[in-house]
Design a protein around this motif. Structure first.
Motif, PDB file in Angstrom:
ATOM      1  N   GLU A  59      31.900 -24.392  53.376  1.00  0.00           N
ATOM      2  CA  GLU A  59      30.609 -24.264  52.669  1.00  0.00           C
ATOM      3  C   GLU A  59      30.581 -25.023  51.406  1.00  0.00           C
TER       4      GLU A  59
ATOM      5  N   ASN B  38      28.248 -21.424  39.202  1.00  0.00           N
ATOM      6  CA  ASN B  38      27.947 -20.372  38.399  1.00  0.00           C
ATOM      7  C   ASN B  38      28.150 -21.042  36.851  1.00  0.00           C
TER       8      ASN B  38
ATOM      9  N   ARG C 273      28.520 -24.876  47.734  1.00  0.00           N
ATOM     10  CA  ARG C 273      27.925 -23.790  47.321  1.00  0.00           C
ATOM     11  C   ARG C 273      27.450 -24.532  46.057  1.00  0.00           C
ATOM     12  N   ASP C 274      26.548 -23.538  45.427  1.00  0.00           N
ATOM     13  CA  ASP C 274      26.162 -23.823  43.753  1.00  0.00           C
ATOM     14  C   ASP C 274      27.220 -23.565  42.938  1.00  0.00           C
TER      15      ASP C 274
ATOM     16  N   THR D 192      25.163 -18.950  46.262  1.00  0.00           N
ATOM     17  CA  THR D 192      24.189 -19.828  47.241  1.00  0.00           C
ATOM     18  C   THR D 192      24.882 -20.889  47.976  1.00  0.00           C
TER      19      THR D 192
ATOM     20  N   LEU E 140      24.798 -24.076  50.275  1.00  0.00           N
ATOM     21  CA  LEU E 140      23.624 -25.080  50.125  1.00  0.00           C
ATOM     22  C   LEU E 140      23.848 -25.918  51.585  1.00  0.00           C
TER      23      LEU E 140
END
Length: 130
Positions: free
Chosen positions: A24, A29, A26-27, A37, A39
């Motif tokens: 995955e 934090n 991801r964004d 999230t 992506l």
């Protein structure tokens, strides 16, 4: 940095005992941990990575529509094995990738800074952008 679509990630993964590898993108934090999230994502058969763990990089291609990034954008590379296990070659001693931090979430516990032992804080990886 290079702008474009993330097409593949390479990691020195191996020794997988079954399962499905989930990659995955991801964004991130504000505190630097992987965000919620997704992506881009892709799955791979664990059996395709059954060979022993070595320092050799194995390519995980992201098919279809992939996330587009600009120069300086941040994202997290998240790897897991659903229903199995895998090994990963340790990165070099110290913190060679100053652009980010490695994180681990073993057995659905809290996300903690990655430690691969012997003062090794980063997992080796390469990204391919088109």
């Amino acid at each position: 940095g290079v702008a474009g679509r993330l097409r593949a990630v390479e990691v020195p993964i191996g020794g997988c005992a079954g399962g499905t590898i989930l990659l995955e993108i991801r964004d991130v934090n504000a505190d630097g941990t992987p965000g919620p999230t997704v992506l881009s994502s892709e799955t791979f058969a664990g059996i395709d990575f059954a060979a022993p763990v070595t320092e050799a990089f194995r390519r995980l291609r992201i098919r279809g529509m992939t996330a587009r990034f600009g120069v300086g954008d941040t994202f997290a590379i998240s790897l897991s094995n659903i229903g199995g296990s895998c090994g990963i070659w340790r990165g070099p001693t110290g913190d060679p990738y100053s652009g980010g931090t490695g994180w681990a979430d073993a057995n659905d516990g809290p996300i903690v800074p990655l430690s691969l032992g012997t003062d090794r804080d980063d997992m080796p990886f390469r990204t391919f952008v088109q």
